[in-house]
Design a protein around this motif. Structure first.
Motif, mmCIF file in Angstrom:
data_model
loop_
_atom_site.group_PDB
_atom_site.id
_atom_site.type_symbol
_atom_site.label_atom_id
_atom_site.label_comp_id
_atom_site.label_asym_id
_atom_site.label_seq_id
_atom_site.Cartn_x
_atom_site.Cartn_y
_atom_site.Cartn_z
ATOM 1 N N VAL A 6 -2.404 27.803 26.577
ATOM 2 C CA VAL A 6 -1.826 28.060 27.895
ATOM 3 C C VAL A 6 -0.728 29.098 27.731
ATOM 4 C CG1 VAL A 6 -0.392 27.094 29.739
ATOM 5 C CG2 VAL A 6 -2.374 25.824 28.910
ATOM 6 N N VAL A 8 2.511 30.899 29.420
ATOM 7 C CA VAL A 8 3.522 30.709 30.459
ATOM 8 C C VAL A 8 4.441 31.929 30.432
ATOM 9 C CG1 VAL A 8 5.240 29.163 31.435
ATOM 10 C CG2 VAL A 8 3.400 28.227 30.014
ATOM 11 N N LEU A 34 0.232 30.558 33.550
ATOM 12 C CA LEU A 34 1.182 30.019 34.522
ATOM 13 C C LEU A 34 2.423 30.899 34.565
ATOM 14 C CD1 LEU A 34 0.803 26.313 33.368
ATOM 15 C CD2 LEU A 34 -0.329 27.392 35.322
ATOM 16 N N GLY A 37 8.236 27.709 34.644
ATOM 17 C CA GLY A 37 8.349 26.491 33.861
ATOM 18 C C GLY A 37 7.903 25.242 34.592
ATOM 19 N N ASP A 39 5.492 24.973 36.886
ATOM 20 C CA ASP A 39 4.030 24.926 36.844
ATOM 21 C C ASP A 39 3.543 24.493 35.460
ATOM 22 O OD1 ASP A 39 3.900 25.697 39.453
ATOM 23 O OD2 ASP A 39 3.321 27.781 39.053
ATOM 24 N N ALA A 40 4.240 24.961 34.420
ATOM 25 C CA ALA A 40 3.861 24.593 33.055
ATOM 26 C C ALA A 40 4.032 23.096 32.827
ATOM 27 C CB ALA A 40 4.696 25.384 32.047
ATOM 28 N N TYR A 43 1.359 21.145 34.654
ATOM 29 C CA TYR A 43 0.044 21.293 34.019
ATOM 30 C C TYR A 43 -0.035 20.476 32.729
ATOM 31 C CZ TYR A 43 -4.272 23.479 32.441
ATOM 32 O OH TYR A 43 -5.568 23.683 32.025
ATOM 33 N N LEU A 44 0.995 20.561 31.902
ATOM 34 C CA LEU A 44 0.967 19.872 30.608
ATOM 35 C C LEU A 44 0.976 18.357 30.761
ATOM 36 C CD1 LEU A 44 3.429 22.143 28.584
ATOM 37 C CD2 LEU A 44 0.934 22.048 28.392
ATOM 38 N N VAL A 52 0.922 26.296 23.480
ATOM 39 C CA VAL A 52 1.526 26.998 24.612
ATOM 40 C C VAL A 52 2.225 28.253 24.095
ATOM 41 C CG1 VAL A 52 3.257 26.906 26.444
ATOM 42 C CG2 VAL A 52 1.866 24.889 25.945
ATOM 43 N N LEU A 54 4.979 30.550 25.212
ATOM 44 C CA LEU A 54 6.022 30.246 26.194
ATOM 45 C C LEU A 54 7.124 31.299 26.240
ATOM 46 C CD1 LEU A 54 7.195 28.010 28.134
ATOM 47 C CD2 LEU A 54 8.388 27.119 26.118
ATOM 48 N N VAL A 66 10.894 23.354 29.722
ATOM 49 C CA VAL A 66 9.540 22.986 29.291
ATOM 50 C C VAL A 66 9.591 22.286 27.936
ATOM 51 C CG1 VAL A 66 7.248 23.846 28.676
ATOM 52 C CG2 VAL A 66 8.492 24.880 30.587
#
Length: 224
Positions: A6, A8, A34, A37, A39-40, A43-44, A52, A54, A66
């Protein structure tokens, strides 16, 4: 098995570049991008993710938020930070949070490739470990350079054959399949596969699946 990633990042252009580059590397797949933070975190908390990528400076909630959520919720995910944040407190906070790597913007993509390859090596080794670790495997997880040690060989593993296949792997500039290792070592494919699985178990080799457009991936082995 591909590593799910993912990304971010609040800058759409940078996020797209990261996504295309990570997706171009064998063994990685970007499952979503994403832009902040919050949204992250959302999602996680709902999805299983391996890694990730990041950023730190982001709207709504930042990268530190996050990392704090990952730690508080004990989420089984690893993090590589790619950020312009170079302040002492920020860097140390991220390192104490257990990030796998910390890359400062701007950066050469060879640096990101190195980080991803290092992560892939440890990810594969971790997936191939049984219920209990040996010291060499723990050293690998902690980035220690484990010294060659004499191990008590299990039943069915002979020292002469083991040294032969190790020599074959060490001398090859590219990772070898079981069939190639067998041919180069002058042993049967079944025997080669058994020894390669043993070397993988004790983290002396890394497994590098080679994916093709169709069919099953070919497992290739590289001596560490």
């Amino acid at each position: 098995m591909k590593i799910s990633v993912v990304i971010v990042e609040d800058d759409p252009m940078v996020a797209d570049i990261h996504s295309k580059y990570v997706s171009s590397l064998a063994g990685f797949t970007v499952i979503t991008v994403l832009e902040n933070g919050q949204d992250a975190i959302d999602y996680l908390l709902e999805h299983d993710v391996d890694l990730v990528i990041l950023d730190i400076f982001m709207p709504i909630k930042n990268g530190i938020d996050v990392l704090n959520t990952i730690k508080t919720e004990q989420l089984p995910v690893d993090v590589i930070t790619i950020t312009a944040a170079k302040e002492h407190d920020t860097v140390n906070t991220c390192l104490r949070s257990g990030v796998f790597d910390y890359i400062l913007k701007p950066f050469a993509f060879s640096r990101l490739e190195q980080a991803l390859q290092n992560y892939q090596q440890k990810f594969i080794a971790r997936k191939n470990i049984g219920e209990k670790y040996q010291q060499q495997q723990i050293d690998l997880m902690l980035n220690f350079a484990a010294e060659e040690t004499t191990l008590e060989l299990p039943k069915g593993i002979q020292e002469f054959t083991l040294k032969k296949i190790c020599t074959t792997l060490k001398s090859s500039p590219v990772p070898l399949s079981a069939a190639e290792a067998a041919s180069e070592s002058g042993i049967s494919r079944v025997t080669a596969r058994r020894y390669l699985e043993y070397l993988l178990e004790i983290s002396r080799v890394t497994l590098e699946p080679q994916y093709a457009p169709v069919g099953r991936p070919v497992n290739r082995y590289r001596y560490r």
